[in-house]
Design an enzyme around this catalytic site. Structure first.
Site, PDB file in Angstrom:
ATOM      1  N   GLU A   1     -51.074  -2.814 -33.065  1.00  0.00           N
ATOM      2  CA  GLU A   1     -50.844  -3.442 -31.762  1.00  0.00           C
ATOM      3  C   GLU A   1     -51.429  -2.600 -30.623  1.00  0.00           C
ATOM      4  OE1 GLU A   1     -50.031  -6.345 -31.900  1.00  0.00           O
ATOM      5  OE2 GLU A   1     -48.607  -6.687 -33.534  1.00  0.00           O
TER       6      GLU A   1
ATOM      7  N   HIS B   1     -42.625  -1.523 -28.769  1.00  0.00           N
ATOM      8  CA  HIS B   1     -42.458  -2.797 -29.479  1.00  0.00           C
ATOM      9  C   HIS B   1     -41.497  -2.592 -30.639  1.00  0.00           C
ATOM     10  CE1 HIS B   1     -43.243  -6.390 -31.756  1.00  0.00           C
ATOM     11  NE2 HIS B   1     -43.857  -5.736 -32.719  1.00  0.00           N
TER      12      HIS B   1
ATOM     13  N   GLU C   1     -24.007  -6.007 -16.911  1.00  0.00           N
ATOM     14  CA  GLU C   1     -24.989  -5.028 -16.408  1.00  0.00           C
ATOM     15  C   GLU C   1     -26.437  -5.514 -16.546  1.00  0.00           C
ATOM     16  OE1 GLU C   1     -24.249  -1.058 -16.136  1.00  0.00           O
ATOM     17  OE2 GLU C   1     -22.490  -1.947 -15.194  1.00  0.00           O
TER      18      GLU C   1
HETATM   19  O1  2HA Z   1     -46.465  -6.197 -34.737  1.00  0.00           O
HETATM   20  O2  2HA Z   1     -44.747  -4.427 -35.669  1.00  0.00           O
HETATM   21  O3  2HA Z   1     -46.521  -2.230 -36.516  1.00  0.00           O
HETATM   22  C1  2HA Z   1     -46.879  -5.383 -35.754  1.00  0.00           C
HETATM   23  C2  2HA Z   1     -45.854  -4.422 -36.154  1.00  0.00           C
HETATM   24  C3  2HA Z   1     -46.223  -3.409 -37.154  1.00  0.00           C
HETATM   25 ZN    ZN Z   2     -44.223  -6.250 -34.710  1.00  0.00          ZN
END
Ligand code: 2HA
Ligand code: ZN
Length: 273
Positions: free
Chosen positions: A116, A140, A170
């Protein structure tokens, strides 16, 4: 003194492990990047090597030229970062065109930055531009309750923001701007990177339908805290629905406005009636 003694590297490793302990990083799920401060780059530079090739990313950001990032490795398990950082994370340098990276430290047994990375890179570009360079972290994770909600709520920013704001008092203070929603897309490429970075112009957080969440912030604590707060709110919402009785009472729009007044935050007016 080595790379692993640098505070930014230690914070990065801790955050990977904190996410693992929350149950958000099955197998190689999730990824983290940090845009390194100039003074930290100076400390780190003695440990860099410049033999690896430049790799084109398929996206370009003029305001990211010459930046350095710490990144988790593609296919690497976040649970292993704390055990062997040098084999699971890397530092990359961005070229003068702002469209390619090269690894200057880490991934000592081979590999490349997270699949990503294009999404992270474009998000860094827009969040840095939107915050005068203050934002440095993109994260992520595969947050289960939030993913569950992407099967039952309409996939729009208003529906998600209101459900989350109303699930814990909150929440409107932590993310007054709300959250964006990216429809289901193939992960890992330029297309989802551009769709996410469009939303990141407005939001600190973007839901990926049936996949997870992207968040941004100025440092590791605030960014992790945002992920944690959103996932906890989603979990509460799922528990409410799991009781099977519907919603009898909730935090009203008047309540939300009162919170905003008291805490001195401006709630995104698109999401308030
Ligand atoms: O979106 O989360 O790294 C791809 C993942 C693996
Ligand atoms: Zn992912």
């Amino acid at each position: 003194m080595g790379v692993l003694d640098i505070t930014a590297i230690q914070g990065f490793i801790k955050m990977c492990n904190d996410g693992w302990l929350q149950g958000w990083h099955e197998r190689n799920g999730g990824n983290l990047t940090y845009r390194i401060r100039p003074e930290e780059v100076t400390e780190l530079k003695p440990f860099f090597t410049y033999e690896k090739p430049w790799v084109n990313m398929g996206v370009r950001a003029q305001n990211m030229t010459g930046e350095y990032f710490i990144a988790t490795g593609s296919g690497k398990f976040l649970r292993n970062v704390i055990l062997e950082p040098q084999n699971n994370i890397c530092i990359v340098e961005i070229n003068e065109a702002g469209d390619s990276y090269r690894i200057v430290w880490g991934l000592e047994q081979g590999g490349k930055p997270t699949s990503e990375f294009p999404s992270h890179f474009m998000n860094h570009s827009v969040r840095a531009a939107a915050t005068n360079g203050e934002y440095r972290v993109i994260y992520h994770a595969h947050t289960p309750s939030l993913i569950a909600l992407t099967y039952i709520l309409p996939l729009d920013a208003r529906s998600f923001t209101r459900a989350l704001w109303q699930s814990a008092t909150e929440c409107p203070v932590v993310f007054p701007g709300g959250v964006g929603v990216v429809p289901w897309m193939v992960p890992g490429g330029a297309e989802i990177a551009l769709a996410t970075s469009e939303l990141m112009k407005k939001y600190d957080a973007a839901v990926w339908a049936h996949h997870g969440l992207f968040v941004s912030g100025p440092d590791f604590d605030i960014t992790f805290g945002l992920m944690h707060t959103i996932e906890k709110a989603a979990d509460i919402y799922v528990r409410i629905l799991s009781c099977g009785q519907g919603i009898r009472q909730t935090i009203t729009d008047e309540n939300l406005k009162a919170i905003a007044r008291e805490f001195g935050v401006t709630l995104n007016p698109e999401f308030i009636d």
